[in-house]
Design a protein around this motif. Structure first.
Motif, PDB file in Angstrom:
ATOM      1  N   GLY A   1      41.895  44.529  39.338  1.00  0.00           N
ATOM      2  CA  GLY A   1      41.751  43.085  39.470  1.00  0.00           C
ATOM      3  C   GLY A   1      42.990  42.387  40.007  1.00  0.00           C
ATOM      4  N   GLU A   2      44.045  43.159  40.306  1.00  0.00           N
ATOM      5  CA  GLU A   2      45.270  42.569  40.859  1.00  0.00           C
ATOM      6  C   GLU A   2      45.062  42.188  42.327  1.00  0.00           C
ATOM      7  OE1 GLU A   2      48.318  42.083  39.305  1.00  0.00           O
ATOM      8  OE2 GLU A   2      47.200  42.612  37.469  1.00  0.00           O
ATOM      9  N   VAL A   3      45.586  41.035  42.736  1.00  0.00           N
ATOM     10  CA  VAL A   3      45.496  40.614  44.130  1.00  0.00           C
ATOM     11  C   VAL A   3      46.542  41.378  44.941  1.00  0.00           C
ATOM     12  CG1 VAL A   3      45.798  38.688  45.732  1.00  0.00           C
ATOM     13  CG2 VAL A   3      44.582  38.353  43.571  1.00  0.00           C
ATOM     14  N   THR A   4      46.098  42.178  45.922  1.00  0.00           N
ATOM     15  CA  THR A   4      47.026  43.022  46.661  1.00  0.00           C
ATOM     16  C   THR A   4      47.037  42.693  48.153  1.00  0.00           C
ATOM     17  OG1 THR A   4      45.261  44.629  46.827  1.00  0.00           O
ATOM     18  CG2 THR A   4      46.887  44.974  45.090  1.00  0.00           C
ATOM     19  N   ALA A   5      46.082  41.883  48.594  1.00  0.00           N
ATOM     20  CA  ALA A   5      46.020  41.524  50.016  1.00  0.00           C
ATOM     21  C   ALA A   5      45.203  40.241  50.125  1.00  0.00           C
ATOM     22  CB  ALA A   5      45.370  42.651  50.816  1.00  0.00           C
ATOM     23  N   ALA A   6      45.153  39.677  51.330  1.00  0.00           N
ATOM     24  CA  ALA A   6      44.355  38.467  51.536  1.00  0.00           C
ATOM     25  C   ALA A   6      43.761  38.501  52.931  1.00  0.00           C
ATOM     26  CB  ALA A   6      45.223  37.219  51.354  1.00  0.00           C
ATOM     27  N   VAL A   7      42.597  37.881  53.076  1.00  0.00           N
ATOM     28  CA  VAL A   7      41.925  37.808  54.374  1.00  0.00           C
ATOM     29  C   VAL A   7      41.708  36.334  54.707  1.00  0.00           C
ATOM     30  CG1 VAL A   7      39.664  38.097  53.217  1.00  0.00           C
ATOM     31  CG2 VAL A   7      39.874  38.546  55.675  1.00  0.00           C
ATOM     32  N   SER A   8      41.869  35.986  55.994  1.00  0.00           N
ATOM     33  CA  SER A   8      41.701  34.580  56.368  1.00  0.00           C
ATOM     34  C   SER A   8      40.987  34.416  57.700  1.00  0.00           C
ATOM     35  CB  SER A   8      43.062  33.880  56.445  1.00  0.00           C
ATOM     36  OG  SER A   8      43.787  34.320  57.578  1.00  0.00           O
TER      37      SER A   8
ATOM     38  N   THR B   1      33.021  36.248  50.166  1.00  0.00           N
ATOM     39  CA  THR B   1      32.161  37.436  50.155  1.00  0.00           C
ATOM     40  C   THR B   1      32.817  38.581  50.931  1.00  0.00           C
ATOM     41  OG1 THR B   1      30.913  36.487  51.989  1.00  0.00           O
ATOM     42  CG2 THR B   1      29.952  36.266  49.799  1.00  0.00           C
ATOM     43  N   SER B   2      33.475  38.253  52.054  1.00  0.00           N
ATOM     44  CA  SER B   2      34.150  39.314  52.821  1.00  0.00           C
ATOM     45  C   SER B   2      35.280  39.929  51.996  1.00  0.00           C
ATOM     46  CB  SER B   2      34.725  38.754  54.118  1.00  0.00           C
ATOM     47  OG  SER B   2      33.698  38.267  54.929  1.00  0.00           O
ATOM     48  N   ALA B   3      36.055  39.095  51.303  1.00  0.00           N
ATOM     49  CA  ALA B   3      37.170  39.597  50.497  1.00  0.00           C
ATOM     50  C   ALA B   3      36.654  40.517  49.394  1.00  0.00           C
ATOM     51  CB  ALA B   3      37.960  38.431  49.896  1.00  0.00           C
ATOM     52  N   ARG B   4      35.504  40.160  48.807  1.00  0.00           N
ATOM     53  CA  ARG B   4      34.943  41.026  47.769  1.00  0.00           C
ATOM     54  C   ARG B   4      34.459  42.347  48.349  1.00  0.00           C
ATOM     55  NH1 ARG B   4      32.474  37.570  43.040  1.00  0.00           N
ATOM     56  NH2 ARG B   4      34.015  35.907  43.053  1.00  0.00           N
ATOM     57  N   ALA B   5      33.844  42.291  49.523  1.00  0.00           N
ATOM     58  CA  ALA B   5      33.369  43.527  50.168  1.00  0.00           C
ATOM     59  C   ALA B   5      34.550  44.443  50.460  1.00  0.00           C
ATOM     60  CB  ALA B   5      32.616  43.196  51.453  1.00  0.00           C
TER      61      ALA B   5
END
Lengths: 238, 238
Positions: free
Chosen positions: B196-203, B222-226
């Motif tokens: 559950g740790e945030v390790t990256a991000a999409v934009s 939804t993309s970040a979860r995929a």
């Protein structure tokens, strides 16, 4: 010591690093501390060491890596979206192919390559293009070394390979038919620098029995020319 | 010595290497010969040295570089094809954002980032996501350091940034509005590892005045979860 990390060996403990590097644990411990401090290595919670992001950032400055890839990407995307097949971009390093980019097609045939991975020059479309335009001594070195057989269709006879290289030069593109897996073939075309030297190759990998190679060739040839025009001067230097 | 190569300094002569590394030419000459032999550096016909393909290959083994990128790419491609906007994938390294992938939209607004490049955490959507979920000491370090202003909209007041970070955590996504250029805004969502740790991000980076940020948020979330689900265990380790 960083050379002990390979695609098959990406996470190593201190004692594994020591064994593979052939150096005492105490020496490796000191080296690893420096490399972790700089960011070349990262340590995970389990105590294994990986290649660090800092080294990836440094590698991204290689003209033949990300430089080439950045220039080519829009054209690779176009090929991918138009064909929905696997698109690959590669350069030659010594007697092997190195894949610089790979876009997997949504319903395309599975391929074994990965970005940053190496493969035999003679067994792949991009490899045949790069070998066909390599210096004579490189060609001799490849043809005189043992050639790995992946399938019953893999060319291992130097005379057959020489003929394929001559075909590649005369037609302007290469076809590698079921040499790596029995369900796939690749069609590849040369990317040239401002001096006309072949410095990279682009290919489509499609299912055998699908589109005929000669119908794909014009697509590859025009894409390769578009990429050649888009190359920054630095990306073409070997 | 390799650290003297930067995005703004990709080609160096022997004497420039000596000057930037602060080492005598004779020492640098010996080091460079070893590095060229190994493939970490390449020499071009003009006599300049570049980062070599071998180092790019080694960097490609970084779990937070190509490992993450390979897992995320299909979802980034989907976002790119559906929106035709700029898609970015980033991680945090210390107090900065490092862009691991970027797909430029065909008619999208120009962006300043490049793969392997760094940027301020507070000025970008991905940066706000990564900072919002960073350890408290990293947040303090960033907020207590001088903050570069790119446009009249760049947030430089620590109180405003703290509020933006709180918003990012409560809404689940970040909006960075005209902070880097006056014609663009970005919307970003967190990618999490198995713990559950945030390790990256999409934009997505879109033109200001186009799609409203809140209409893009569901796409990013939804993309970040995929991508989170697709991550190999190793790619999430810092």
């Amino acid at each position: 010591m960083l050379g002990v990390f390979t695609p098959d060996r990406r996470a190593l403990t201190l004692s594994e690093l020591s064994r593979h590097a052939g150096m005492p644990v105490s020496t490796v411990h000191r080296l690893v501390s420096d490399l972790v401090a700089w960011g070349a290595l990262e340590r995970d919670p389990a105590g294994c060491f990986h290649i660090g992001l800092r080294l990836w950032e440094l590698g991204s400055l290689a003209p033949r890596g990300l430089g080439l890839r950045e220039a080519a990407l829009p054209y690779l995307e176009d090929l991918s979206q138009v064909t929905r097949e696997n698109v690959q971009l590669a350069v030659r390093e010594g007697t092997e192919v190195v894949f610089v980019e790979r876009i997997a097609g949504s319903k395309a045939v599975p391929v074994l390559t990965r970005v940053g991975g190496r493969f035999a020059l003679t067994a792949t479309g991009v490899g045949l293009v790069l070998l066909a335009h390599a210096p004579a001594d490189v060609q001799e070195q490849v043809l005189n070394a043992p050639i790995t057989r992946y399938t019953e269709r893999t060319m291992t006879d130097p005379r057959r390979i020489r003929a394929a290289l001559a075909d590649t030069r005369s037609r302007g593109y290469a076809v590698s038919d079921r040499q790596v897996t029995m369900d796939a073939l690749s069609v590849a075309a040369p990317i040239r620098d401002a001096q006309g030297e072949v410095t990279a190759a682009v290919s489509l990998v499609v299912r055998h029995g699908g589109a005929a190679p000669h119908t794909l060739a014009p697509l590859l040839l025009t894409s390769a020319r578009a990429i050649s025009r888009a190359l920054p001067a630095a990306a073409t230097r070997a």
